[in-house]
Design a protein around this motif. Structure first.
Motif, PDB file in Angstrom:
ATOM      1  N   ARG A  16       4.522   2.413  -7.665  1.00 46.93           N
ATOM      2  CA  ARG A  16       5.120   2.847  -6.498  1.00 46.93           C
ATOM      3  C   ARG A  16       6.659   2.130  -6.934  1.00 46.93           C
ATOM      4  O   ARG A  16       6.870   1.711  -7.974  1.00 46.93           O
ATOM      5  CB  ARG A  16       4.631   1.883  -5.250  1.00 46.93           C
ATOM      6  N   GLY A  17       7.628   2.211  -5.844  1.00 47.13           N
ATOM      7  CA  GLY A  17       8.770   1.631  -5.853  1.00 47.13           C
ATOM      8  C   GLY A  17       9.689   2.064  -7.153  1.00 47.13           C
ATOM      9  O   GLY A  17       9.905   3.044  -7.318  1.00 47.13           O
ATOM     10  N   THR A 190      12.049  -1.628  -1.692  1.00 45.02           N
ATOM     11  CA  THR A 190      10.611  -1.437  -2.150  1.00 45.02           C
ATOM     12  C   THR A 190       9.533  -2.341  -1.797  1.00 45.02           C
ATOM     13  O   THR A 190      10.029  -3.252  -0.736  1.00 45.02           O
ATOM     14  CB  THR A 190      10.445  -1.621  -3.688  1.00 45.02           C
ATOM     15  N   ASP A 191       8.400  -2.343  -1.690  1.00 42.40           N
ATOM     16  CA  ASP A 191       7.284  -2.909  -1.341  1.00 42.40           C
ATOM     17  C   ASP A 191       7.621  -4.731  -1.585  1.00 42.40           C
ATOM     18  O   ASP A 191       7.235  -5.541  -0.975  1.00 42.40           O
ATOM     19  CB  ASP A 191       5.798  -2.981  -1.953  1.00 42.40           C
ATOM     20  N   PRO A 216      15.308   2.971  -4.719  1.00 44.08           N
ATOM     21  CA  PRO A 216      14.996   3.136  -6.075  1.00 44.08           C
ATOM     22  C   PRO A 216      15.447   4.163  -7.063  1.00 44.08           C
ATOM     23  O   PRO A 216      15.695   4.021  -7.988  1.00 44.08           O
ATOM     24  CB  PRO A 216      13.434   3.516  -5.974  1.00 44.08           C
TER      25      PRO A 216
END
Ligand SMILES: NC(=O)c1ccc[n+]([C@@H]2O[C@H](COP(=O)([O-])OP(=O)(O)OC[C@H]3O[C@@H](n4cnc5c(N)ncnc54)[C@H](O)[C@@H]3O)[C@@H](O)[C@H]2O)c1
Length: 247
Positions: A16-17, A190-191, A216
């Motif tokens: 992710r991210g 992002t997270d 990102p």
């Protein structure tokens, strides 16, 4: 022909991210990508997205803090992909807290992932790159490694360490055709940053001349550049991608 046509890339923290955006961006530029995360399931979507672009991708479950697991994975990936031309050490964690209350566990967890993790990958991969007499290594640090931050002594130390590490790798491997550069993101959506309060986000935004948080993709584009031929004469550099936050 794309700039990274048929290059074999390895990206850590690709679930992710930033890691995911970097993996997909390198694939769009023509690379095949080994996608590392703590579980194969978490990285499945990234792998699918890359496959849909017509590039090869495979997920590997590796804890970057586990040196033996990394060493084994590098052998497996080199066999599966035939080479490793690009290494992006992106996996990272935070365990924030004021120093007076920071546990040794929180210190170790951050250093072992963010800094020692990069050592674990760079050592065996640089051996392969040295034999090829070519390779691009990009380490994802943070502006916090440049300016420090209250409540992030462990994180700042890990990222500042990564910068010193990268400059040393750049000098040590330059004669083998390997470059090593650092990207220092500022505040990227992002997270990792979703957990910050609205008040902190508002204060941060006031300090960003470009008046927005990064995406990102903003970071991925710079990583793509550093992995490509256009950056062949660039090594040991720290590129800040922060909307002007630390000018
Ligand atoms: N988001 C930001 O604002 C920001 C700013 C500066 C630097 N960074 C850095 O960029 C990198 C990516 O950050 P992000 O915001 O995408 O974070 P994120 O939390 O969204 O993703 C982190 C990734 O790293 C992986 N990871 C974490 N520990 C791991 C381990 N031990 N082994 C294998 N994989 C592991 C996670 O599974 C995930 O894929 C980190 O190194 C972070 O420190 C982020």
């Amino acid at each position: 022909m794309s700039s990274l046509n048929n290059k074999k890339a390895l990206v850590t923290g690709a679930s992710r991210g930033l890691g995911r955006a970097i993996a997909v961006r390198l694939a769009k530029a023509g690379a095949d990508v080994a996608c590392i995360s703590r579980s194969v399931e978490s990285v499945a979507q990234t792998v699918e997205e890359i496959n849909a672009l017509g590039r090869k991708a495979k997920g590997y479950a590796v804890d970057v803090a586990d040196g033996a697991a990394v060493e084994a994975a590098v052998g497996e990936i080199a066999t599966e992909f035939g080479a490793i031309d690009i290494l992006v050490n992106n996996a990272g964690v935070t365990r924030d807290g004021l120093l007076m209350r920071m546990s040794a566990e929180d210190w170790d967890a951050v250093i072992n992932t963010n800094l020692k993790g990069a050592f674990h990958w760079t050592k065996p991969v640089s051996r392969l790159m040295a034999k090829q007499r070519a390779g691009k290594i990009v380490n994802i640090a943070s502006v916090i490694g440049l300016i420090g931050n209250a409540g992030q002594a462990n994180y700042a130390a890990s990222k500042a360490g990564l910068i010193g590490f990268s400059k040393s790798v750049a000098k040590e491997f330059a004669s083998r055709g390997i470059t090593c550069n650092v990207v220092c993101p500022g505040f990227i959506d992002t997270d990792m940053t979703k957990v910050l309060s609205e008040e902190i986000k508002k204060k941060l935004l006031e300090r960003i001349p470009l008046q927005r948080f990064g995406q990102p993709e903003d970071v991925a584009g710079v990583v793509e550049f550093l992995c490509g031929q256009a950056a062949d004469y660039v090594t040991g550099q720290v590129v800040t991608v922060d909307g002007g936050m630390v000018i």
